[in-house]
Motif scaffolding. Structure first.
Motif, mmCIF file in Angstrom:
data_model
loop_
_atom_site.group_PDB
_atom_site.id
_atom_site.type_symbol
_atom_site.label_atom_id
_atom_site.label_comp_id
_atom_site.label_asym_id
_atom_site.label_seq_id
_atom_site.Cartn_x
_atom_site.Cartn_y
_atom_site.Cartn_z
ATOM 1 N N THR A 139 4.418 25.114 -12.563
ATOM 2 C CA THR A 139 5.631 25.329 -11.772
ATOM 3 C C THR A 139 5.761 24.260 -10.689
ATOM 4 O O THR A 139 6.850 23.717 -10.459
ATOM 5 N N ALA A 140 4.664 23.926 -10.041
ATOM 6 C CA ALA A 140 4.692 22.892 -8.994
ATOM 7 C C ALA A 140 5.058 21.532 -9.586
ATOM 8 O O ALA A 140 5.839 20.770 -8.996
ATOM 9 N N ALA A 141 4.509 21.214 -10.768
ATOM 10 C CA ALA A 141 4.834 19.942 -11.418
ATOM 11 C C ALA A 141 6.292 19.914 -11.842
ATOM 12 O O ALA A 141 6.987 18.894 -11.684
ATOM 13 N N VAL A 192 5.312 32.914 -17.585
ATOM 14 C CA VAL A 192 6.216 32.130 -18.434
ATOM 15 C C VAL A 192 6.908 31.065 -17.598
ATOM 16 O O VAL A 192 7.454 31.354 -16.529
ATOM 17 N N VAL A 193 6.881 29.821 -18.091
ATOM 18 C CA VAL A 193 7.600 28.711 -17.463
ATOM 19 C C VAL A 193 8.546 28.115 -18.493
ATOM 20 O O VAL A 193 8.120 27.748 -19.601
ATOM 21 N N LEU A 194 9.828 28.028 -18.140
ATOM 22 C CA LEU A 194 10.844 27.481 -19.034
ATOM 23 C C LEU A 194 11.085 26.013 -18.714
ATOM 24 O O LEU A 194 11.130 25.624 -17.545
ATOM 25 N N PRO A 218 13.994 20.515 -9.346
ATOM 26 C CA PRO A 218 13.956 21.509 -8.265
ATOM 27 C C PRO A 218 14.727 22.774 -8.601
ATOM 28 O O PRO A 218 14.378 23.856 -8.127
ATOM 29 N N LEU A 219 15.779 22.634 -9.427
ATOM 30 C CA LEU A 219 16.505 23.792 -9.941
ATOM 31 C C LEU A 219 16.388 23.785 -11.458
ATOM 32 O O LEU A 219 16.404 22.717 -12.080
ATOM 33 N N PRO A 220 16.283 24.947 -12.081
ATOM 34 C CA PRO A 220 16.121 24.973 -13.543
ATOM 35 C C PRO A 220 17.367 24.450 -14.237
ATOM 36 O O PRO A 220 18.492 24.748 -13.824
ATOM 37 N N PRO A 221 17.201 23.649 -15.297
ATOM 38 C CA PRO A 221 18.352 23.148 -16.043
ATOM 39 C C PRO A 221 18.933 24.228 -16.952
ATOM 40 O O PRO A 221 18.290 25.245 -17.231
ATOM 41 N N SER A 266 21.376 35.286 -9.250
ATOM 42 C CA SER A 266 21.469 33.838 -9.360
ATOM 43 C C SER A 266 21.380 33.173 -7.994
ATOM 44 O O SER A 266 21.200 31.964 -7.894
ATOM 45 N N ALA A 267 21.565 33.961 -6.906
ATOM 46 C CA ALA A 267 21.469 33.380 -5.574
ATOM 47 C C ALA A 267 20.051 32.898 -5.303
ATOM 48 O O ALA A 267 19.836 31.967 -4.546
ATOM 49 N N THR A 268 19.053 33.557 -5.865
ATOM 50 C CA THR A 268 17.663 33.149 -5.728
ATOM 51 C C THR A 268 17.188 32.641 -7.083
ATOM 52 O O THR A 268 16.947 33.436 -7.993
ATOM 53 N N VAL A 269 17.085 31.333 -7.202
ATOM 54 C CA VAL A 269 16.793 30.726 -8.488
ATOM 55 C C VAL A 269 15.335 30.316 -8.548
ATOM 56 O O VAL A 269 14.839 29.617 -7.662
ATOM 57 N N SER A 270 14.619 30.741 -9.585
ATOM 58 C CA SER A 270 13.220 30.389 -9.753
ATOM 59 C C SER A 270 13.100 29.095 -10.540
ATOM 60 O O SER A 270 13.802 28.884 -11.528
ATOM 61 N N VAL A 271 12.205 28.223 -10.097
ATOM 62 C CA VAL A 271 11.936 26.993 -10.840
ATOM 63 C C VAL A 271 11.437 27.323 -12.237
ATOM 64 O O VAL A 271 11.646 26.556 -13.186
#
Length: 508
Positions: A367-369, A211-213, A375-378, A179-184
């Motif tokens: 991912t960029a959009a 996959v993009v959440l 900036p952080l995933p909800p 969780s320290a490195t969070v992916s968008v």
């Protein structure tokens, strides 16, 4: 310490106690009523205060902690962080702006996108406020609504979900965890679980990087519209189709071209377009399943036009009979299909998690959009909990259990609605959570029945809300959220409503 938050209002919206408490506390932090530095009560005290379990309080606190609204220290307690309180109030208490009010300036003009959004909002408000609603006295009897309702977890599924939430909370608090490195893009575990699930149940081979959440499938679709649509582009939509897609395309400046349907779904043509939205697994709202030959034609069209296809697989998790045909994404060899899915119907309504499986280059663009908005995933806690829920096999067991329940409700619905066979042509379907019916007669008696049925305490969704151009009257009946007794009573009231007015239409 006693605190007061809008828990009762939140429980009416979210139903699950831990979610209601989380949102009530979060809103209190953001609106400043729980100031930075405020010490929150212990889980025991807060549980007693609101009459809920300590476990529910602990889950709410874990969510606030994971999302950075509070900080917790062993032996001291849980405190609202200073930054969260300042977000909602630019003037701290005691330092409010003392300048006298000035004359309001004319609001600056909105962009073309903003003006389209406001026009769509006006149209949405008109559709959500039917004229007959004000004439009804809701105290006479409880309303049975065949419109989409709240889906909740029950029984063993609820217990398994609580366990997954508790474990996820511990995961996200471990200093050495990922969780320290969070992916968008979203939780890596969940993206892996989704790849495994669609590979096993849909035949789709995907890598987690594809996959993009997002917060529900509509966020996915809206972002894709912004990425792929230029002003005045011709965009192909099924007619009828989900109104949210129509609004997203219109807001992005696209010019909608309605594609014709028949009993087998969309009719392939050589459309002059670079983007097609389609629901081949179960056309929304008609329920038609697109045959394999047409799926192959659509893929050939996309290759010839260098076009994208957005495949919305919105509720095919629940199937009563037969075997589904492979999704377009599973048949795609040219990497031109974007597959969109959601967990709001298969899990519970307030779980706002959607996803897209995309070609690698487009996954980077999405991912960029998304990074621009989030900036952080909800919902990191829910994402990790769902990953655990799926990897432990609880999701598959939940789907099997709910399929049995929904199949039973569908059988009752079909049996009861046969009493109205002189009014509707019913679209046959072997999956999904709603039924589609075309009215057999003129417009006038249909709209009269809509109003009269509301007086008898039963409603459904008028399919005109989904039509891109005027068409014959049709109806959508959602049944999954109702009990079998409610379905029986709803059909009875609908029959009574028709019997009360049919003498006025001698030709019917």
């Amino acid at each position: 310490m006693d605190i007061t938050v809008a828990y009762q209002r939140a429980i009416q919206k979210y139903h699950h106690k831990y979610l209601a408490l989380y949102h009530a506390l979060r809103d209190g932090i953001l609106n400043g009523s729980l100031a930075g530095g405020t010490r929150l009560p212990s889980s025991r005290d807060l549980a007693v205060m609101y009459g809920i379990s300590r476990g529910s309080v602990a889950e709410a606190y874990d969510m606030l902690l994971a999302e950075g609204y509070v900080e917790s220290t062993v032996g001291r307690g849980t405190f609202v962080i200073e930054q969260a309180a300042m977000l909602s109030d630019p003037f701290p208490i005691g330092q409010q702006n003392q300048n006298p009010p000035v004359a309001k300036q004319k609001a600056p003009a909105l962009s073309a996108w903003g003006q389209r959004i406001m026009q769509l909002e006006k149209e949405r408000e008109l559709l959500s406020s039917p004229a007959f609603a004000a004439d009804r006295d809701d105290t006479q009897q409880s309303l049975i609504s065949f419109q989409a309702g709240e889906v909740v977890l029950e029984g063993s599924s609820q217990l398994a979900w609580k366990s997954a939430m508790a474990a996820a909370g511990k995961d996200l608090q471990k200093p050495s965890s990922d969780s320290a490195t969070v992916s968008v893009n979203g939780d890596e575990w969940l993206r892996e679980a989704i790849c495994h699930h669609v590979g096993r149940t849909r035949g789709i081979a995907a890598h987690p990087d594809q996959v993009v959440l997002c917060s529900g499938s509509m966020e996915v679709i809206t972002l894709l519209c912004q990425l792929l649509i230029d002003e005045q582009d011709h965009i192909i939509l099924e007619n009828p189709c989900y109104s949210g897609i129509h609004r997203a395309v219109t807001a992005s400046g696209g010019q909608i071209q309605a594609a014709e349907l028949d009993q087998q779904g969309i009719i392939p043509q050589d459309w002059d377009s670079r983007l097609l939205f389609v629901t081949p697994g179960r056309q929304f709202p008609t329920g038609a399943v697109l045959p394999l030959a047409r799926r192959q034609q659509i893929l050939q069209w996309a290759v010839s036009r260098s076009a994208w296809i957005i495949e919305d697989d919105y509720d095919s998790e629940f199937r009563w009979a037969g075997r589904p045909i492979e999704p377009l994404k599973a048949l795609d060899r040219a990497d031109c299909v974007i597959y969109v899915g959601s967990f709001s119907k298969s899990m519970f309504s307030s779980l706002r998690l959607g996803f897209a499986i995309l070609p690698a280059a487009l996954a980077q663009a999405l991912t960029a959009a998304k990074r621009l908005y989030d900036p952080l995933p909800p919902a990191r806690l829910e994402q990790r909990a769902l990953a655990r829920f799926m990897m432990r096999g609880d999701y598959a067991r939940h789907l099997r259990r709910m399929t049995r329940i929904y199949r039973s409700r569908y059988d009752v619905f079909q049996r009861e609605m046969q009493q109205l066979s002189e009014l509707f042509y019913w679209q046959q379907s072997d999956c999904g959570l709603h039924a589609y019916a075309i009215w057999k007669h003129e417009h006038a008696p249909y709209h009269h029945l809509l109003r009269t049925a509301h007086d008898y305490g039963v409603t459904w969704r008028d399919a005109a809300d989904y039509q891109l151009a005027p068409g014959p009257p049709a109806a959508c009946f959602n049944f999954a959220h109702l009990t079998e007794q409610q379905i029986i009573e709803g059909a009875k009231r609908l029959r009574q409503a028709w019997d009360s007015i049919k003498h006025q239409y001698h030709a019917v």
